[in-house]
Design an enzyme around this catalytic site. Structure first.
Site, PDB file in Angstrom:
ATOM      1  N   VAL A  78      -1.503  -0.490  -1.155  1.00 56.91           N
ATOM      2  CA  VAL A  78      -1.664  -0.812  -2.175  1.00 56.91           C
ATOM      3  C   VAL A  78      -1.240  -0.765  -3.460  1.00 56.91           C
ATOM      4  O   VAL A  78       0.161   0.144  -3.130  1.00 56.91           O
ATOM      5  CB  VAL A  78      -3.322   0.450  -2.062  1.00 56.91           C
ATOM      6  CG1 VAL A  78      -3.495  -0.329  -3.882  1.00 56.91           C
ATOM      7  CG2 VAL A  78      -4.354   0.168  -1.862  1.00 56.91           C
ATOM      8  N   ASP A  97       1.174  10.965  -0.478  1.00 53.79           N
ATOM      9  CA  ASP A  97      -0.397  10.505  -0.676  1.00 53.79           C
ATOM     10  C   ASP A  97      -1.641  12.001  -1.072  1.00 53.79           C
ATOM     11  O   ASP A  97      -2.184  11.929  -2.892  1.00 53.79           O
ATOM     12  CB  ASP A  97      -1.694   9.638  -0.024  1.00 53.79           C
ATOM     13  CG  ASP A  97      -1.635  10.643   1.534  1.00 53.79           C
ATOM     14  OD1 ASP A  97      -0.777  11.340   1.180  1.00 53.79           O
ATOM     15  OD2 ASP A  97      -2.111  10.040   2.642  1.00 53.79           O
ATOM     16  N   GLY A 110      -0.591   3.797   3.110  1.00 48.42           N
ATOM     17  CA  GLY A 110      -1.164   4.898   3.940  1.00 48.42           C
ATOM     18  C   GLY A 110      -1.495   3.892   5.264  1.00 48.42           C
ATOM     19  O   GLY A 110      -0.197   3.018   5.152  1.00 48.42           O
TER      20      GLY A 110
HETATM   21  N1  LIG Z   1     -12.246  -2.482  -0.096  1.00 43.85           N
HETATM   22  C1  LIG Z   1     -12.293  -1.869   1.139  1.00 43.85           C
HETATM   23  N2  LIG Z   1     -13.822  -1.818   1.528  1.00 43.85           N
HETATM   24  C2  LIG Z   1     -14.002  -1.680   2.571  1.00 43.85           C
HETATM   25  N3  LIG Z   1     -12.969  -0.611   3.340  1.00 43.85           N
HETATM   26  C3  LIG Z   1     -12.495  -0.804   3.448  1.00 43.85           C
HETATM   27  C4  LIG Z   1     -11.314  -1.348   2.088  1.00 43.85           C
HETATM   28  N4  LIG Z   1     -10.288  -0.493   1.811  1.00 43.85           N
HETATM   29  C5  LIG Z   1      -9.851  -0.532   3.512  1.00 43.85           C
HETATM   30  N5  LIG Z   1     -10.840  -0.241   3.802  1.00 43.85           N
HETATM   31  C6  LIG Z   1     -11.535   0.297   5.057  1.00 43.85           C
HETATM   32  O1  LIG Z   1     -10.439   1.508   4.641  1.00 43.85           O
HETATM   33  C7  LIG Z   1      -9.847   2.522   6.317  1.00 43.85           C
HETATM   34  C8  LIG Z   1      -8.496   2.987   5.700  1.00 43.85           C
HETATM   35  O2  LIG Z   1      -8.794   2.952   3.921  1.00 43.85           O
HETATM   36  P1  LIG Z   1      -7.198   3.364   3.198  1.00 43.85           P
HETATM   37  O3  LIG Z   1      -7.918   4.098   2.016  1.00 43.85           O
HETATM   38  O4  LIG Z   1      -7.242   1.662   2.950  1.00 43.85           O
HETATM   39  O5  LIG Z   1      -6.215   3.845   4.288  1.00 43.85           O
HETATM   40  P2  LIG Z   1      -4.736   4.182   3.992  1.00 43.85           P
HETATM   41  O6  LIG Z   1      -4.458   4.669   2.401  1.00 43.85           O
HETATM   42  O7  LIG Z   1      -5.195   5.340   5.750  1.00 43.85           O
HETATM   43  O8  LIG Z   1      -4.201   3.521   4.580  1.00 43.85           O
HETATM   44  C9  LIG Z   1     -10.168   1.349   6.697  1.00 43.85           C
HETATM   45  O9  LIG Z   1     -11.002   2.194   7.757  1.00 43.85           O
HETATM   46  C10 LIG Z   1     -10.070  -0.065   6.046  1.00 43.85           C
HETATM   47  O10 LIG Z   1     -11.011  -0.604   6.805  1.00 43.85           O
HETATM   48  C1  LIG Z   2      -2.939  13.505   6.704  1.00 39.52           C
HETATM   49  C2  LIG Z   2      -2.994  11.699   6.214  1.00 39.52           C
HETATM   50  C3  LIG Z   2      -2.847  11.270   7.916  1.00 39.52           C
HETATM   51  C4  LIG Z   2      -3.369  11.102   6.012  1.00 39.52           C
HETATM   52  O1  LIG Z   2      -2.522   9.985   5.235  1.00 39.52           O
HETATM   53  P1  LIG Z   2      -3.932   8.265   5.634  1.00 39.52           P
HETATM   54  O2  LIG Z   2      -5.298   8.569   5.978  1.00 39.52           O
HETATM   55  O3  LIG Z   2      -3.800   8.601   3.540  1.00 39.52           O
HETATM   56  O4  LIG Z   2      -3.133   6.550   5.675  1.00 39.52           O
HETATM   57  C5  LIG Z   2      -1.307  11.653   5.631  1.00 39.52           C
HETATM   58  O5  LIG Z   2      -1.304  12.563   4.183  1.00 39.52           O
HETATM   59  C6  LIG Z   2      -0.291  12.997   6.478  1.00 39.52           C
HETATM   60  O6  LIG Z   2       0.588  12.057   7.339  1.00 39.52           O
HETATM   61  N1  LIG Z   2       0.378  14.148   6.027  1.00 39.52           N
HETATM   62  C7  LIG Z   2       0.804  15.046   6.229  1.00 39.52           C
HETATM   63  C8  LIG Z   2       0.076  15.987   7.018  1.00 39.52           C
HETATM   64  C9  LIG Z   2      -0.486  17.443   6.492  1.00 39.52           C
HETATM   65  O7  LIG Z   2      -0.324  16.702   5.011  1.00 39.52           O
HETATM   66  O8  LIG Z   2      -0.359  18.690   6.266  1.00 39.52           O
HETATM   67  K   LIG Z   3      -4.296   7.135   1.153  1.00 37.36           K
END
Ligand SMILES: Nc1ncnc2c1ncn2[C@@H]1O[C@H](COP(=O)(O)OP(=O)(O)O)[C@@H](O)[C@H]1O
Ligand SMILES: CC(C)(COP(=O)(O)O)[C@@H](O)C(=O)NCCC(=O)O
Ligand SMILES: [K+]
EC number: 2.7.1.33
Length: 256
Positions: free
Chosen positions: A13, A109, A8
Site C-alpha cells: 500500500v 507493520d 505486506g
Molecule cells: N480492499 C480490499 N477489499 C477486500 N479484500 C481485500 C482488500 N485488500 C486486501 N484484501 C484481501 O485481504 C488479504 C490481505 O490483506 P492485506 O492487508 O493487503 O495483507 P498484507 O498486509 O499481508 O499484504 C488478502 O486476502 C486480500 O485479498
Molecule cells: C506476522 C506477519 C507475517 C504479518 O504480515 P502480513 O500479514 O501483514 O503480511 C509479519 O508481521 C511478520 O513477518 N512478523 C515477524 C514475526 C513477529 O512479528 O513476531
Molecule cells: K500489513
C-alpha cells in the site's frame, strides 16, 4: 510531500502525505520477482494518473515484512525519487518501547500500527491486523508494545480448505445468511467467517483480561478488517489506513 510504502506479504500500500493529510493512496500486489525499475514505472503511472510528479516527493518511508521486496523498493526510492528512504527498523525512532524478547523479531507493520493506534486512540489497546496473517498486538496504557499473537489469515484459511481437499471448491469470502448452511459453498463461508469472528472475540477478550483494563480499545485494520468487524463483539474501531498513518508519524519523529 512524502511517499509512505507499507509492504505486506500480499499487498503493497502506497500513500502520499502533505503534512498530516493523506492526498492519495494505492494498493498493488506484492511480487518478489519485480525489479526496482518495474516498481518505479508502476509508481510513475499511478502518480501520473492522479496528476502527481515523482519530483514532488522529498522523502520515501518504507515498512516491510518481506525482506526481498524491501531491498528492491529501497533501490527504487534512490533511483526514482533521489531519496535515501527511511526504512522502519532498528535505529529508527518510533516512540514506542518494545517488550518482545527480541525487539528485532517483531514485524515492522505491527510496530507501525502500534505507533499510529496509540497516537490516535491512546492506550491500553489491542490492534488486530487482518492481512495475509492475522496479528493481534497489545499496547499498554503507557504506550509499551507488549507483544501479541499471530494466526493464519482468513484468505490463507480458505485457501487451505480448497488446496487440501478433493471436493471443496475455491470460494469467495462473503458472509452467508445463516450459521446452519445447506450447501458446500455457504458452509465453507460460514465456517471460515463466523469461526474467525469467534477466534477474534476470544483472543481479544483474553488479551483484555491480561491487560487488566476493561476500557481497552480494540482497533482493526488490514484488507479484511471490515468483513469481521461488523460481526465481532469486541472490535470497536476500524481504521484501514492505520499503517500509513503510523509511517507518517514515524517520519515526523525522525525529522529533527
Ligand atoms: N480492499 C480490499 N477489499 C477486500 N479484500 C481485500 C482488500 N485488500 C486486501 N484484501 C484481501 O485481504 C488479504 C490481505 O490483506 P492485506 O492487508 O493487503 O495483507 P498484507 O498486509 O499481508 O499484504 C488478502 O486476502 C486480500 O485479498
Ligand atoms: C506476522 C506477519 C507475517 C504479518 O504480515 P502480513 O500479514 O501483514 O503480511 C509479519 O508481521 C511478520 O513477518 N512478523 C515477524 C514475526 C513477529 O512479528 O513476531
Ligand atoms: K500489513
Amino acid at each position: 510531500m512524502i511517499l509512505v510504502i507499507d509492504v505486506g506479504n500480499t499487498n503493497i500500500v502506497l500513500g502520499i502525505y502533505e503534512d498530516k493529510k493523506l492526498l492519495e493512496f494505492w494498493r498493488i500486489g506484492t511480487e518478489i520477482h519485480k525489479t526496482s525499475d518495474e516498481y518505479g514505472m508502476m509508481i510513475n503511472q499511478l502518480f501520473s494518473f492522479s496528476n502527481y510528479k515523482l519530483s514532488c516527493i522529498s522523502q520515501v518511508v518504507i515498512s516491510s515484512v518481506v525482506p526481498t521486496a524491501m531491498y528492491t523498493l529501497e533501490h527504487m526510492a534512490r533511483k526514482y525519487f533521489k531519496s535515501e528512504p527511511l526504512v522502519i527498523g532498528p535505529g529508527v525512532k518510533t516512540g514506542i518501547n518494545i517488550k518482545y524478547d527480541n525487539p528485532k523479531e517483531v514485524g515492522a507493520d505491527r510496530i507501525v500500527n502500534a505507533v499510529a493506534a496509540y497516537e490516535l486512540y491512546g492506550g491500553p489497546l489491542v490492534i488486530v491486523d487482518f492481512g495475509t496473517a492475522t496479528t493481534y498486538c497489545a499496547v499498554s496504557k503507557n504506550g509499551e508494545y507488549l507483544g501479541g499473537a499471530i494466526s493464519p489469515g482468513i484468505q490463507i484459511s480458505m485457501d487451505a480448505l480448497f488446496q487440501k481437499t478433493a471436493k471443496l471448491p475455491k470460494v469467495e469470502l462473503v458472509k452467508p445468511e445463516t450459521m446452519i448452511c445447506k450447501n458446500t459453498v455457504s458452509s465453507m463461508q460460514a465456517g471460515i467467517i463466523f469461526g474467525y469472528v469467534g477466534q477474534v472475540d476470544y483472543i481479544v477478550e483474553r488479551m483484555k483480561k491480561e491487560l487488566g483494563d476493561e476500557n481497552t480499545k480494540v482497533v482493526a485494520t488490514g484488507g479484511l478488517a471490515k468483513l469481521i468487524a461488523t460481526e465481532s463483539k469486541t472490535i470497536s474501531i476500524v481504521n484501514g489506513l492505520l499503517t500509513l498513518e503510523g509511517l507518517r508519524i514515524i517520519y515526523e519523529r525522525n525529522r529533527e
